[in-house]
Structures are given as C-alpha cells and as structure tokens.
Design a protein around this motif. Structure first.
Motif, PDB file in Angstrom:
ATOM      1  N   MET A  45       0.838  -1.196   0.000  1.00 56.79           N
ATOM      2  CA  MET A  45       0.000   0.000   0.000  1.00 56.79           C
ATOM      3  C   MET A  45       0.873   1.246   0.000  1.00 56.79           C
ATOM      4  O   MET A  45       1.790   1.353   0.799  1.00 56.79           O
ATOM      5  CB  MET A  45      -0.871   0.006   1.254  1.00 56.79           C
ATOM      6  CG  MET A  45      -1.906   1.100   1.228  1.00 56.79           C
ATOM      7  SD  MET A  45      -2.740   1.225   2.812  1.00 56.79           S
ATOM      8  CE  MET A  45      -1.426   1.862   3.815  1.00 56.79           C
ATOM      9  N   LEU A  49      -2.525   6.091  -1.358  1.00 60.91           N
ATOM     10  CA  LEU A  49      -3.765   5.409  -0.965  1.00 60.91           C
ATOM     11  C   LEU A  49      -4.154   5.798   0.463  1.00 60.91           C
ATOM     12  O   LEU A  49      -5.314   6.033   0.780  1.00 60.91           O
ATOM     13  CB  LEU A  49      -3.597   3.894  -1.091  1.00 60.91           C
ATOM     14  CG  LEU A  49      -4.816   3.060  -0.701  1.00 60.91           C
ATOM     15  CD1 LEU A  49      -6.022   3.445  -1.542  1.00 60.91           C
ATOM     16  CD2 LEU A  49      -4.511   1.582  -0.842  1.00 60.91           C
ATOM     17  N   GLU A  50      -3.125   5.857   1.308  1.00 58.95           N
ATOM     18  CA  GLU A  50      -3.382   6.218   2.692  1.00 58.95           C
ATOM     19  C   GLU A  50      -3.983   7.629   2.785  1.00 58.95           C
ATOM     20  O   GLU A  50      -4.946   7.862   3.529  1.00 58.95           O
ATOM     21  CB  GLU A  50      -2.076   6.162   3.487  1.00 58.95           C
ATOM     22  CG  GLU A  50      -2.278   6.424   4.959  1.00 58.95           C
ATOM     23  CD  GLU A  50      -0.953   6.577   5.691  1.00 58.95           C
ATOM     24  OE1 GLU A  50       0.096   6.308   5.099  1.00 58.95           O
ATOM     25  OE2 GLU A  50      -0.986   7.005   6.847  1.00 58.95           O
ATOM     26  N   SER A  89      -7.504   7.591   1.527  1.00 61.06           N
ATOM     27  CA  SER A  89      -8.376   6.971   2.531  1.00 61.06           C
ATOM     28  C   SER A  89      -8.672   7.938   3.665  1.00 61.06           C
ATOM     29  O   SER A  89      -9.796   8.016   4.166  1.00 61.06           O
ATOM     30  CB  SER A  89      -7.706   5.719   3.104  1.00 61.06           C
ATOM     31  OG  SER A  89      -7.521   4.791   2.091  1.00 61.06           O
ATOM     32  N   LEU A  90      -7.635   8.668   4.058  1.00 62.07           N
ATOM     33  CA  LEU A  90      -7.796   9.642   5.123  1.00 62.07           C
ATOM     34  C   LEU A  90      -8.792  10.734   4.710  1.00 62.07           C
ATOM     35  O   LEU A  90      -9.708  11.093   5.466  1.00 62.07           O
ATOM     36  CB  LEU A  90      -6.437  10.267   5.433  1.00 62.07           C
ATOM     37  CG  LEU A  90      -6.365  11.282   6.578  1.00 62.07           C
ATOM     38  CD1 LEU A  90      -6.813  10.655   7.879  1.00 62.07           C
ATOM     39  CD2 LEU A  90      -4.953  11.807   6.705  1.00 62.07           C
ATOM     40  N   HIS A 115     -11.073  10.434   2.551  1.00 59.85           N
ATOM     41  CA  HIS A 115     -12.397   9.823   2.462  1.00 59.85           C
ATOM     42  C   HIS A 115     -13.074   9.798   3.826  1.00 59.85           C
ATOM     43  O   HIS A 115     -14.241  10.150   3.986  1.00 59.85           O
ATOM     44  CB  HIS A 115     -12.261   8.402   1.900  1.00 59.85           C
ATOM     45  CG  HIS A 115     -13.575   7.701   1.751  1.00 59.85           C
ATOM     46  ND1 HIS A 115     -13.881   6.538   2.410  1.00 59.85           N
ATOM     47  CD2 HIS A 115     -14.679   8.029   1.036  1.00 59.85           C
ATOM     48  CE1 HIS A 115     -15.113   6.172   2.103  1.00 59.85           C
ATOM     49  NE2 HIS A 115     -15.618   7.054   1.262  1.00 59.85           N
ATOM     50  N   GLU A 116     -12.304   9.423   4.833  1.00 55.47           N
ATOM     51  CA  GLU A 116     -12.908   9.354   6.156  1.00 55.47           C
ATOM     52  C   GLU A 116     -13.279  10.732   6.691  1.00 55.47           C
ATOM     53  O   GLU A 116     -14.338  10.923   7.288  1.00 55.47           O
ATOM     54  CB  GLU A 116     -11.966   8.672   7.147  1.00 55.47           C
ATOM     55  CG  GLU A 116     -12.717   8.390   8.431  1.00 55.47           C
ATOM     56  CD  GLU A 116     -11.810   7.944   9.547  1.00 55.47           C
ATOM     57  OE1 GLU A 116     -12.299   7.871  10.673  1.00 55.47           O
ATOM     58  OE2 GLU A 116     -10.631   7.686   9.279  1.00 55.47           O
ATOM     59  N   ALA A 132     -18.063  19.666  15.524  1.00 51.52           N
ATOM     60  CA  ALA A 132     -17.500  18.832  16.592  1.00 51.52           C
ATOM     61  C   ALA A 132     -17.108  17.455  16.068  1.00 51.52           C
ATOM     62  O   ALA A 132     -16.044  16.925  16.403  1.00 51.52           O
ATOM     63  CB  ALA A 132     -18.513  18.695  17.735  1.00 51.52           C
ATOM     64  N   HIS A 173     -13.398  15.971  15.940  1.00 55.73           N
ATOM     65  CA  HIS A 173     -13.081  14.766  16.706  1.00 55.73           C
ATOM     66  C   HIS A 173     -12.344  13.754  15.832  1.00 55.73           C
ATOM     67  O   HIS A 173     -11.367  13.140  16.270  1.00 55.73           O
ATOM     68  CB  HIS A 173     -14.359  14.159  17.261  1.00 55.73           C
ATOM     69  CG  HIS A 173     -14.093  13.029  18.195  1.00 55.73           C
ATOM     70  ND1 HIS A 173     -13.826  13.222  19.537  1.00 55.73           N
ATOM     71  CD2 HIS A 173     -13.992  11.704  17.975  1.00 55.73           C
ATOM     72  CE1 HIS A 173     -13.583  12.055  20.099  1.00 55.73           C
ATOM     73  NE2 HIS A 173     -13.693  11.109  19.180  1.00 55.73           N
ATOM     74  N   LYS A 220      -8.525  12.271  16.389  1.00 53.40           N
ATOM     75  CA  LYS A 220      -8.183  10.851  16.492  1.00 53.40           C
ATOM     76  C   LYS A 220      -7.236  10.430  15.373  1.00 53.40           C
ATOM     77  O   LYS A 220      -6.249   9.744  15.605  1.00 53.40           O
ATOM     78  CB  LYS A 220      -9.460  10.008  16.431  1.00 53.40           C
ATOM     79  CG  LYS A 220     -10.424  10.228  17.564  1.00 53.40           C
ATOM     80  CD  LYS A 220     -10.014   9.529  18.835  1.00 53.40           C
ATOM     81  CE  LYS A 220     -10.419   8.056  18.781  1.00 53.40           C
ATOM     82  NZ  LYS A 220     -10.174   7.399  20.077  1.00 53.40           N
ATOM     83  N   ARG A 221      -7.593  10.825  14.149  1.00 52.96           N
ATOM     84  CA  ARG A 221      -6.822  10.321  13.014  1.00 52.96           C
ATOM     85  C   ARG A 221      -5.435  10.925  12.898  1.00 52.96           C
ATOM     86  O   ARG A 221      -4.501  10.285  12.453  1.00 52.96           O
ATOM     87  CB  ARG A 221      -7.596  10.525  11.710  1.00 52.96           C
ATOM     88  CG  ARG A 221      -8.801   9.631  11.550  1.00 52.96           C
ATOM     89  CD  ARG A 221      -8.458   8.160  11.718  1.00 52.96           C
ATOM     90  NE  ARG A 221      -7.364   7.731  10.873  1.00 52.96           N
ATOM     91  CZ  ARG A 221      -7.486   7.228   9.664  1.00 52.96           C
ATOM     92  NH1 ARG A 221      -8.676   7.053   9.163  1.00 52.96           N
ATOM     93  NH2 ARG A 221      -6.436   6.861   8.963  1.00 52.96           N
ATOM     94  N   PHE A 222      -5.311  12.180  13.292  1.00 51.15           N
ATOM     95  CA  PHE A 222      -4.000  12.822  13.205  1.00 51.15           C
ATOM     96  C   PHE A 222      -3.239  12.726  14.528  1.00 51.15           C
ATOM     97  O   PHE A 222      -2.171  13.295  14.660  1.00 51.15           O
ATOM     98  CB  PHE A 222      -4.159  14.296  12.791  1.00 51.15           C
ATOM     99  CG  PHE A 222      -4.611  14.485  11.368  1.00 51.15           C
ATOM    100  CD1 PHE A 222      -3.695  14.477  10.322  1.00 51.15           C
ATOM    101  CD2 PHE A 222      -5.949  14.627  11.053  1.00 51.15           C
ATOM    102  CE1 PHE A 222      -4.109  14.635   9.012  1.00 51.15           C
ATOM    103  CE2 PHE A 222      -6.369  14.779   9.739  1.00 51.15           C
ATOM    104  CZ  PHE A 222      -5.452  14.778   8.713  1.00 51.15           C
ATOM    105  N   ARG A 223      -3.854  12.010  15.493  1.00 48.19           N
ATOM    106  CA  ARG A 223      -3.246  11.866  16.826  1.00 48.19           C
ATOM    107  C   ARG A 223      -2.828  13.225  17.376  1.00 48.19           C
ATOM    108  O   ARG A 223      -1.669  13.461  17.716  1.00 48.19           O
ATOM    109  CB  ARG A 223      -2.022  10.946  16.768  1.00 48.19           C
ATOM    110  CG  ARG A 223      -2.326   9.542  16.312  1.00 48.19           C
ATOM    111  CD  ARG A 223      -2.780   8.667  17.474  1.00 48.19           C
ATOM    112  NE  ARG A 223      -3.242   7.388  16.991  1.00 48.19           N
ATOM    113  CZ  ARG A 223      -2.476   6.323  16.837  1.00 48.19           C
ATOM    114  NH1 ARG A 223      -1.207   6.408  17.132  1.00 48.19           N
ATOM    115  NH2 ARG A 223      -2.976   5.193  16.414  1.00 48.19           N
ATOM    116  N   LEU A 224      -3.791  14.118  17.421  1.00 48.03           N
ATOM    117  CA  LEU A 224      -3.492  15.481  17.844  1.00 48.03           C
ATOM    118  C   LEU A 224      -3.641  15.637  19.347  1.00 48.03           C
ATOM    119  O   LEU A 224      -4.339  14.863  20.009  1.00 48.03           O
ATOM    120  CB  LEU A 224      -4.441  16.462  17.136  1.00 48.03           C
ATOM    121  CG  LEU A 224      -4.430  16.425  15.609  1.00 48.03           C
ATOM    122  CD1 LEU A 224      -5.522  17.336  15.053  1.00 48.03           C
ATOM    123  CD2 LEU A 224      -3.074  16.846  15.071  1.00 48.03           C
ATOM    124  N   VAL A 252       0.782  14.609   4.411  1.00 48.25           N
ATOM    125  CA  VAL A 252      -0.476  14.390   5.129  1.00 48.25           C
ATOM    126  C   VAL A 252      -1.251  15.702   5.207  1.00 48.25           C
ATOM    127  O   VAL A 252      -2.473  15.738   5.035  1.00 48.25           O
ATOM    128  CB  VAL A 252      -0.203  13.827   6.532  1.00 48.25           C
ATOM    129  CG1 VAL A 252      -1.492  13.709   7.325  1.00 48.25           C
ATOM    130  CG2 VAL A 252       0.487  12.476   6.427  1.00 48.25           C
TER     131      VAL A 252
END
Lengths: 375, 591
Positions: free
Chosen positions: B1, B5-6, B9-10, B12-13, B29, B33, B37-41, B134
């Motif tokens: 992968m 693609l990553e 996908s990000l 997309h989410e 909000a 949120h 979570k996704r960026f580990r902030l 990113v």
C-alpha cells in the motif's frame, strides 16, 4: 519511602464482603480519608454482597474488580487489596456509559466534570467490557483537557461477560466509569514492546472495534493470509484470541506511534478487537519476543524521582497471557528499577494512559505505570 | 500500500465525518473529533467568521476579518479554557492576514493552521511534526467542510425560525409543545411536579389598537425580555400568540403544596416585572397581566389539555381581578363548557328562529297605551324560555350581541311599520327598544340605526331607545354624541332602570333624553315603603326640572298604582296592566 504504607494496606485472599468490611475498618482506623479498593476474581458472584458495605462506607472508596492483582512485584489471584489514602479523593461516577450520546457534550462546558476539572492528575477506571469505554475516555479528554496526566485501566472478568465491576460508594456497578482526581502528580510511563511483522494494511471497513474488511477483503481471510503459515489458523472464538495473543494488530498514527489492538473473537468474517479501530486506519500485524517486550519496560520508565514511593501498575491481561513466566520477570525488573516504590496494580482488560500526542489512549497488551510521591 | 492510498483513505474518512450530523455544532465537533483521532493530535480548534450572533455565519468574504473562536477539543488546556486564550486567536488572525501556515511554540507543541475557505480557520495542535504530504490531504476536505458549515448554519437558522417567535425571539408554540411533551413524559416517570403558567397581558389590546402596532410590538419585545429575566435555568418561556405567553416550570417540587408555593413565587416575580411601566419613545405605558396555572402530571392529561387548563384558569384570573394568579380546577372547565354550549345555542338561536319579540305596553293614568317596550324572548331548545338577564350578559361577551341587536331592531321596525300602516291611536307615542351600552358605543351603530329606520319608512318619533343607566356612564361622551344625533332626528330616548346607577346631574343635563324609567326596585311595595316613596318623589322632581317624562315600571299591585298616582306619576308599566305579549296581542289592543 517517606511514608510507611503498612497500616494503610489490607490484603486478603478472602474476598468476601466481611473481608471488605474488615479492610475498610483497618485503613480507616489508620487515619485514611479515602480508599482504593482492588479486587481480583473471575466470578462476579463472589462480590455479590459488596453493595451494602460500599454504600455504608463513611469515606470515599473507588476501584474495581480485575482479573488479577499485583502487589510488591507479585501476582495475586482471588484477592482483595484495600489501600488507604491519607487524603480525601474526589471522584465522579458515570453510569450507563454505553447509553450516553457521544460527542454531544463536546460543544459545551460540561457540568459533569466540574467537581474535578481544576485538577491535573486523574485515575480512570472503566468497565473494560463496555462498548463505550473509548468514547468515554474521549469525552473525558474533551472536557478535562490537555496538559494533564491520565492513567487507568479496564476492570472486568476474564469470561468477557459484562457484569458489575466498578467499585464506588454507590455499590458495585456495570457499564460504568469513574474519574478520580489524584492530589499527587503522576509520573507516567507506558510501553508494549511489540514490533511490526507485516503491513501496512488498510482497515477499509470498520465499526468501533469490529474490523469488517482489510484491504477490501473479508477481515478474517486477510488476517489468515497475513500471519505466518506455521501458526494455527484461527477458526473459533478461542482460537483467534490465542493467535492474536502472539500476533495482535497494530494501528499506526500520523506520528508513527503504534497502538496495539488484541483480537478477541470472530463473528462470521469480522474480527472483533479490544478497542476502536477507525475506518481507513493503517494497520499492521505485530509480533514480539518476550525478551524484547520485557526489556522495553526498562527503557520506558525514563527519569526516576527519588521521592516517588508508590507505583500504580496497569498490566494488560493479554500481555500476561503472551508473556507467561515472562510476566514475573517483568515485574522483578520493574521492582528493581523502582526500589523505593511500593508496587501495586492490576492485570487489566485494556489500559488508559496519556499518549505521546497528549490525548488519552486506550491500549491493549501494554504495561502502564504511574509513579507518585504520596505524603 | 502506498502513501497516496493512505492519504486518499484519510480524505475519504474526513469527508464522511462531515456528513454525519445535521446541525452546525455537531458537524464541526464531529469533524474535529475525527481529526483529533486520526492525526493523533493534542488538540484541534476552529475559528469561524461569525455573523451578528453565533447563530449564523457571515456571508463569505475574501478576508477573514470577523474570526471568532468557535470550538476547541479538548475544551481546556492546562486547566484553562481555550476560548479565553488570546494568544491562539492572535496567531489565527495572523495566519488569516499573512498565510503563515505553521508555528512552533514552547513545549514542542506544533500549531498548524488551515483555511476553511471563506469561513474560518482550523488549527491542529500536535506534539509531533505532521508530515507535509499528510497536511496536503486537508485542503480538498476543508472546501467541503466549508460548504457543510454554511449549509448547517442555514439549517440552524431555519431550525431557529421554526422554533422561535420572530418578534420576541422567545420559543414559539411549536417548540413549547415539543418541550412540554418531553417534560410531561419525564414527570410521569419521576416524582417531581411541573407547572405551566398562562400569562395574558391586560390593557394591551387597547394600546395596540389606539396607539398603534409599532408601540404594541415594542411592548411585546420588552415583555419577552422581562420574562427571560425572571426565568429560572432549565425553565422555558414561549410566546403563545398575540399578548399571551407561557412559562413552563419544569420542576417545582414533589408535593402539591410546595409546587403551589413555588408557582406563586414565580407568578409574583412575573407580575412584579411586567407591571413596571414601559417607556417607548417619549411615552410610558402600563400593562398588567393575568396568570392562570396548572400543575402536571395529571391523570390522562396531555399537552393540549394542560395548556387549555392553564388558559381557563387565566380567564378566571382575568374575570376575578382580586386574584391575579389562579390555579386551575375542574369546576372552571365545567363552567366553561356550560358557557360554551350556551353560547353555541345562542348563536344557533338566531338562525333557528328561536327568538321572538313580545311587547309590554306603557299606559297613562287613563289606561291608554302610550308606548310599547319590545322585549326579547328566547325559547331554548330542550330548555324552554330563558331570561334575558341570563343570556344578554353572555351575548355581550362576544359579537353575538350585535347580531341579536340587529335582529331586534329589524323586527321592531318591521312590527312598527305594520301597525303604523294599519293605523294607531293618536295617544300612542312610540315603540321602545332596549339598546345595550356596548351596542351604543359600537362604531357605526348610529349609521346602522338610521339606515334601518329609513328602510322601514316609519317616522323617527315612533321609535324610542332605552339605555340602562349603568351602561351609559361607561363611555358617556360617546353616548351623548350618539343620542344627540338620534334625538335631532326625532327619536325618543329613555334612561332605563333609573336610580340604580350612579346618576350625575351633570351628565343628565347634557344627555338629550326625553324620559326616565323609575326602576322596579323602587316601585315594589312602594305604598308601604316610605324610602321608596321619597326616591320616587325625587325622581319625579328631577324629571320636572329637566323636562323629562317619568315612567314607573314593574307595577304589579293596585296599591302600588294608587300610591304612584298619588305621588304624581302619570305613565305606568307592569304586570298589573299588561304582561309582555306577541305583536298580535298588541295589535288587538291598539286597533
């Protein structure tokens, strides 16, 4: 140690309500103003009569029922530990967490946390089998905020059936979480020691802890293909847990931090994990050697403070399953690294700790330690 | 992968996260949120280009000059709320003006700024460097996020409009019904009691009609603000319509006594606020209020019934001025139901031809019939004859009195014409018809009277209107004006029930009336009652002084008649002579 904990600690293999009553009386007579209660058992019915004792307690009591306990570097099965604390601990209980609405509170200041929101150090004990425990810790972070120290773990029973396991002054509660304000600074460390075996893969369809597809393939099929061929291929609930013990998932974040996720069971081709996996997450199959995993604990402990006299440990039960005898070795290592600390803790169903990003993480297969200078 | 693609996908989410919620707060909000979570902030913040209120977004502008902190996750950092952190806002404004995309500050915290096109700024706070690739994933998503914010803000405004009164910005009836239904369910489950207070302004209609709607609207706005001042947290105030407001007290205790006391305290606060003067421009106005309330839950009582009960109690408060706050009781509903049925039947009586006119003659001392008073008779279906004393006051509470009055006038003029054409004796002067004070003061009454009179083609002098003393003094100036017009045409005017009101010689002199009728209470047993004789003498003297004919009514006995003749009366009316009878009977007597 600057304090002699002996009068404040009650340990008994008798986990009856009478024993609990004795323990509370003991620590109270020693001058405790609150008490942390940790119980280990694999049968919820052993704690059936706790409610009356807990409700009758004149001092704040909080804690949980866990698979096993740790005390002074040793493992305790079927035991009761009452730790008296010289300070009154404020804590808040959140019941029915799986029924509360997620994120709704994010837009406003919540009164629910107001009693403890001026603190900076917190213990979190949640029902480890509640489907909402991660949502709850997210909400806790949203309200109590960044720049704080958080540690805790999931309580519950190893039969993985959700039953009352959170100890509060209102009794023993299920689907509940508690957040306690620690008057002492928490020096946190956490590690898992697991390494990438294969990947990355994309968790293309997930729902909370359920992985439906990996790289657009049915999750179980993809998992079978990813693990080494010599491993027994999981086909039943028990098998997948056993296999996952050696080959858990790892979820990688933007900052390359990897969080371990145990697979608990399968439902059809779905894999149910002990923790949330976000859709489109980059996941790996992990593996580890016992030596490497144990050795990592030493590295994670970092800078030590001579005044620290208590270490509260949340050790994942699935880590223990994987390490076997290695757990004792790991506990000895921790004891040798923290000679001034009284070590006590639990084997938990999931661990909670402030992550590298500053937010709170829900972990699997880790050991998380908070060191305190109790005075 | 691969990384591409990553990133896709990000994206997309993140894009999926935008579609999850239906209002602005939840949309923002939820998106934040997922970012966290996704960026580990460590944290994520939004600053939006807000309009006049936090309700709406400003129109898109090229420069983001009105940026305000909208939301931070987490809410706090090191114990302080982000919304009060000025440093962050300064950096955001700096970003908006210079497009400086990245800051690194103490404690290894990295701040990344992203433009939400034409809407605001998104800030990522991370403890590690977020790779440039990113970060590049964000702009396409933020364009969609911007559209969603605008859409949700519009939806929120529509939602607000659907739930609030446009004038006062209080909740409207729709929202009240919705919230009350929820609270009612809750109160049925727990042991708490709730209350609903129905507030109606007094004297407001007069101000609105006489001074104007602009002033009326200003007063209603002030009322809304004053009600909000007394509102307790968690309670709700709604404008129910017109000058009616509802205070929903969600919880007022566990016992009825406690609840009553708390409601009275709330009502007292409301009245204290609302009775203070309203100064609009250079003028000040006074508006009081009447309050009715109902407690809940009550067995089998739904939202509509609760509001109706409070409304019924409010009318009781309005009626009984000594009790400005009245609690609902079932008796009130029973009375109201009876009244409603009565009014319904009264209304139907006109079309069902249930009304009839009887005439009671007035005679002189020779027994000649000099006049006939038209008296309305209603034979109510299933009930029989009903006294006018019973139904006239009810008719006067609504516009029914006008319909009845029209019917009476038309009928009297018609009967008079028939008799007039047949030929009536020379001593017969007029047909008398009773006019209510409300009717007399009604705009257009005189015009209507004249029109009907002309249409009947009878001499105006053949008609006399009788007005009770009490109703005259309610709007004496208007009455004088109306009576003057009719008098000039030749219409006779009499003051009925004379002696029972608050007669003033001043207005009696001004009123162009031609006769007064001594009330029957002074006639009853006058032969044996010296006080009544004195009063009768005084009225007679008054008539002489003002040149008024004095008629005594209610004579039932020969002794009464003899006494009255002895005192000097020369016109009489009563059962002793004639009972009221249909026009046919009067025709026989006169022809």
């Amino acid at each position: 140690m600057t304090i002699n904990f002996k009068p404040f600690v009650y340990i008994d293999e008798d986990i009856s309500s009478e024993s609990l009553e004795r323990g509370l009386a003991r620590v109270k007579s020693a001058g405790s103003l609150s008490a942390l209660i940790l119980c280990a058992t694999d049968k919820a019915e052993n704690c059936n009569n706790y409610d009356a004792v807990l409700r009758g307690s004149k001092i704040p009591v909080f804690g949980g029922v866990f698979p096993q306990l740790l005390y002074d570097g040793k493992r305790l099965k079927e035991s009761l530990l009452v730790l008296g604390l010289p300070t009154k601990i404020d804590y808040i209980t959140f019941k029915n967490i799986s029924k509360s609405s997620r994120y709704n509170a994010a837009t406003t200041e919540s009164n629910a946390f107001s009693a403890i929101q001026n603190n900076k150090n917190f213990f979190l004990i949640v029902d480890g089998l509640s489907p909402a425990n991660e949502a709850f810790i997210d909400e806790t972070y949203q309200h109590l905020g960044s720049g704080n120290n958080y540690i805790g773990g999931g309580a519950g029973y190893t039969n993985f059936v959700q039953q009352p396991c959170i100890i509060t002054n209102e009794g023993l509660l299920a689907d509940t979480a508690l957040v306690a304000a620690s008057p002492w600074d928490l020096n946190l460390s956490t590690c898992h020691g697991w390494e990438i075996l294969s990947g990355p893969y994309l968790a293309t369809d997930t729902e909370n802890g359920r992985i439906k597809t990996i790289n657009y393939q049915p999750a179980l099929h993809a998992y079978k293909q990813a693990i080494p061929q010599s491993t027994d291929i999981p086909s039943t609930v028990d098998d997948v847990f056993t296999t996952s013990t050696s080959y858990p998932f790892g979820v990688q974040g933007i900052n390359d931090e990897i969080i371990v996720r145990d697979a608990l069971s399968i439902e059809g081709d779905d894999i149910i994990c002990a923790g949330e996996i976000l859709p489109n997450s980059k996941i790996y199959i992990l593996h580890g050697s016992k030596e490497k995993i144990v050795a990592d604990v030493r590295c994670s402990l970092g800078k030590k403070n001579e005044s620290e006299n208590l270490a509260l440990i949340f050790h994942c039960i699935s880590r223990d399953v994987f390490l076997g005898d290695g757990t004792e070795q790991e506990l000895k290592l921790i004891k040798s690294e923290l000679p001034n600390c009284l070590l006590l803790g639990v084997f938990s169903i999931g661990e909670i700790v402030t992550g590298e990003s500053g937010a709170i993480n829900w972990l699997n297969k880790s050991v998380s330690i908070a060191r305190l200078a109790v005075n | 992968m691969n990384s591409a693609l990553e990133i896709i996908s990000l994206q997309h989410e993140l894009a999926m996260a935008i579609n999850n919620e239906l209002n602005l707060n939840a949309t923002v909000a939820n998106f934040m949120h997922v970012c966290l979570k996704r960026f580990r902030l460590r944290g994520v913040h939004t600053f939006l280009n807000l309009g006049e209120s936090s309700l709406t977004l400003s129109e898109p502008e090229d420069t983001l000059t009105n940026l305000e902190h909208y939301l931070s996750i987490p809410i706090r950092d090191n114990g302080k709320q982000w919304s009060t952190e000025k440093g962050l806002k300064e950096r955001v404004l700096n970003f908006a003006s210079t497009d400086n995309r990245e800051y690194l500050i103490a404690d290894n915290r990295h701040f990344y700024f992203f433009s939400i096109p034409q809407r605001g700024v998104l800030v990522f706070e991370s403890e590690c460097i977020i790779p440039a690739m990113v970060r590049l994933a964000l702009p396409p998503v933020l364009a969609k996020f911007s559209s969603a914010c605008a859409g949700r803000a519009a939806e929120k405004e529509v939602f607000h409009q659907a739930n609030h009164d446009a004038l006062t910005q209080l909740s409207n009836r729709h929202k009240l019904n919705h919230i009350l239904a929820e609270v009612l369910v809750q109160r049925k489950k727990d042991t708490q009691i709730g209350a609903i207070l129905f507030i109606d302004l007094n004297q407001f209609k007069s101000i609105n009609d006489l001074i104007g709607h602009d002033v009326g609207d200003q007063i209603l706005k002030s009322v809304g603000k004053r009600l909000v001042r007394v509102m307790k947290a968690d309670d709700l105030i709604a404008r129910f319509g017109g000058d009616e407001f509802i205070y929903l007290a969600k919880s007022v205790g566990k016992s009825e006594d406690e609840a009553d006391q708390k409601v009275k305290n709330i009502a007292s606060s409301i009245m204290s606020e609302l009775t203070q003067v309203y100064c609009i421009g250079e003028s000040c106005y006074s508006v009081g209020c009447s309050i009715g309330y109902e407690l809940f839950p009550r067995a089998n009582c739904n939202v509509v019934e609760l509001i109706r009960n409070a409304d019924v109690a409010m009318y009781e408060a309005k009626r009984d001025k000594s009790r400005p706050c009245v609690k609902y009781s079932e008796d009130m509903s029973k009375k109201l139901l009876e009244k409603t049925n009565y009014t319904r039947d009264l209304k139907a009586a006109i079309s069902n031809n249930e009304f009839d006119l009887h005439y009671q003659p007035v005679v002189d001392k020779h027994g000649n019939i000099v006049a006939a008073e038209a008296l309305l008779r209603w034979t109510r279906e299933h009930y029989g004859p009903v006294s006018p004393a019973e139904y006239i006051p009810i008719a006067e509470e609504s516009d029914l009195i006008y319909q009845i009055s029209d019917w009476v006038l038309e009928r009297v003029f018609r009967d008079a014409k028939i008799l007039y054409e047949k030929g009536i004796p020379s001593y017969f002067r007029h047909f008398a018809v009773n006019i209510s004070g409300r009717e007399l003061n009604r705009d257009g009454f005189v015009k209507k009277f004249i029109k009907l009179l002309k249409h009947s083609d009878i001499p105006p002098s053949l008609v006399s209107i009788e007005i009770t003393e009490n109703t005259l003094i309610n709007n004496i100036e208007h009455a004088i004006e109306a009576i003057s017009v009719l008098s000039k045409m030749g219409v006779h005017t009499a003051i009925d029930d004379f002696g029972t009101g608050y007669s003033s010689l001043t207005y009696l002199k001004k009123l162009p009336v031609s006769s007064v009728k001594l009330d029957r209470t002074f006639v009853s047993d006058i032969h044996s009652d010296p006080d009544n004789q004195s009063i009768a003498r005084m009225v007679l003297a008054l008539g002489d002084n003002f040149g008024l004919q004095v008629v005594s009514e209610g004579i039932e006995k020969e002794q009464e008649l003899n006494c009255l003749i002895g005192l000097g009366f020369d016109q009489f009316q009563g059962f002793y002579f004639h009972r009221p009878a249909p026009i046919s009977a009067l025709t026989e007597l006169l022809t």
